[in-house]
Each structure stands twice: as C-alpha cells, then as structure tokens.
Design a protein around this motif. Structure first.
Motif: not given
Length: 243
Positions: A14, A17, A126, A130, A235, A237
């Motif tokens: 995380l 990213a 993000l 998640y 997610l 990326d």
C-alpha cells in the motif's frame, strides 16, 4: 533480526503504491515496530491509537465470542493496513488483531492517519479500495467456513499467508491454526496429514513448508481465487509493482 537489514516502509505494498510526493510526506510519520508471534495489536472494543502497515509479518483479525472461542475473519500482511475503522468513521473495532507470523511493520498515529485520509487524495482512494478488498476476504471467509471442508479451509489459509510472505515457510502450530479456523485441533491434524501425504506440504514441530504450490491451488476451494481476483482488480497498481 541482528545482522539483517531493516525492512523499509515501501515493502508494504500500500505504501509503495502511493505517489512519491504522498509517500515522502508521510514517511516521517511512520514508526518501525517489531511484531512478535502472538502479540495482540488491539483488542475488540479497544480504542485504536495507531494503524499498522506490516512489511514482513502477518496479522490475523479474529472475532472472539463470550466463551473465549475465536475464529479468523481475515489476514493482513504486506498488502494492507490494520485499523480501517479509524478512517471509516469509528474509533473502535469488534475484532482482535493478533500477529500470526512474526516480523516487522510500521505504525502511524491515528490522528495523523485521519488527517492524511481527509486530504481526499491518493491515500484516501487507496485505503478505500483496500477496504473493499478486505471486506470481500471477510465475506468469503464466512462462506468458506460454512460450506467447505477443513482441508480446503487449510489450503486457503496457507495460500493467503504465502501471498503475504517472501518465502514458502510458515511457523505455526496446529493448535494456533485450529484457533484461527475455529475448528478442533484434531481436524487440522487430519487435514495437514492429508496434504503432507499428497506431497503438498511438509509439517514438523510448528514449521510448515509448502512443497507443491500448484497442487495446493488445485486442491483449494474457489474462495481463494475470489479473494485474490478482487485484490488484483481493486489494487491494480500494487499488482503491477509485484508481478
């Protein structure tokens, strides 16, 4: 451990990213912490003082009944964050967070995380994606525990754990696995024995080594693929960074 380099924050997917400017802004707010096996990061109903970004550790989210019995509802490792209730509008959570695989991570004070989230920038988007992926994992875990065999549940648990570790080895007793899955230890012993006889794993004295992952993936129920597909979809990326 002594002699080994300290895991960096960006070993958490995380954090990696994040755009560089966002990462540089929050980096000074991150505190490196050791996460020993069995350590409780927070109890159900407790006030959350920090969020945690694991790097080399895995943490189980457990729901604990009044009787003391517990069952795992999700696992969080280097793909995620612990403490989602802080930025979802609550200050407490009904689950307990316990380290299931020792390692390291980074923590961030709750007030700093909320300030960052309220910027409505890359971190917020993000974390929300998640959270949706984590909810999928929780939902699928409930379905799996109700409809699939202990052997399939064990396969799912092993694969989800391996996805969050750099190697094919786990240190976990059958008693702890039974507590995670919410089943009797004898059931885990029987299921692990079947997987070992089939050449998928090697188990000895709390040490599990996966020998044949492709065969393990053929044995596992559909729940593992559902969770993994949703993480990859939400997610992208992170998926690109870690292929």
């Amino acid at each position: 451990m002594a002699g080994q380099p300290t895991p960096q924050p960006q070993e958490n997917h995380l954090l990696e990213a994040l755009p560089e400017s966002d990462y540089k802004r929050i980096q000074p707010m991150l505190e490196h912490v050791h996460m020993p096996l069995g350590h409780t990061l927070y109890e159900s109903g407790g006030q959350l003082q920090h969020v945690y970004f694991p790097t080399t550790s895995i943490v189980s989210l457990l729901y604990v009944l009044e009787s003391g019995a517990s069952a795992e509802i999700a696992v969080v490792g280097n793909e995620g964050v612990l403490g989602i209730s802080l930025f979802m509008g609550g200050e407490t959570t009904p689950s307990r967070a316990v380290v299931q695989s020792a390692g390291y991570g980074y923590r961030m004070k709750s007030n700093l995380l909320k300030l960052e989230f309220n910027r409505s920038g890359a971190m917020m988007h993000l974390l929300l994606r998640y959270t949706q992926a984590l909810i999928t994992q929780m939902t699928q875990t409930a379905v799996c525990n109700r409809h699939h065999s202990i052997e399939q549940q064990l396969c799912r648990w092993l694969l989800l754990s391996l996805d969050r570790l750099p190697a094919n080895d786990l240190h976990m007793t059958q008693e702890l696995i039974a507590n995670m899955l919410g089943v009797r230890r004898e059931g885990v012993t029987e299921a692990a024995g079947k997987l070992q006889r089939a050449g998928m794993i090697e188990y000895s004295r709390g040490h599990i080594r996966v020998l044949n992952r492709p065969k393990l993936e053929k044995t596992v129920c559909e729940c593992y693929k559902v969770v993994k597909t949703e993480f990859d979809r939400l997610l992208p990326d992170m998926k690109r960074h870690h292929q």
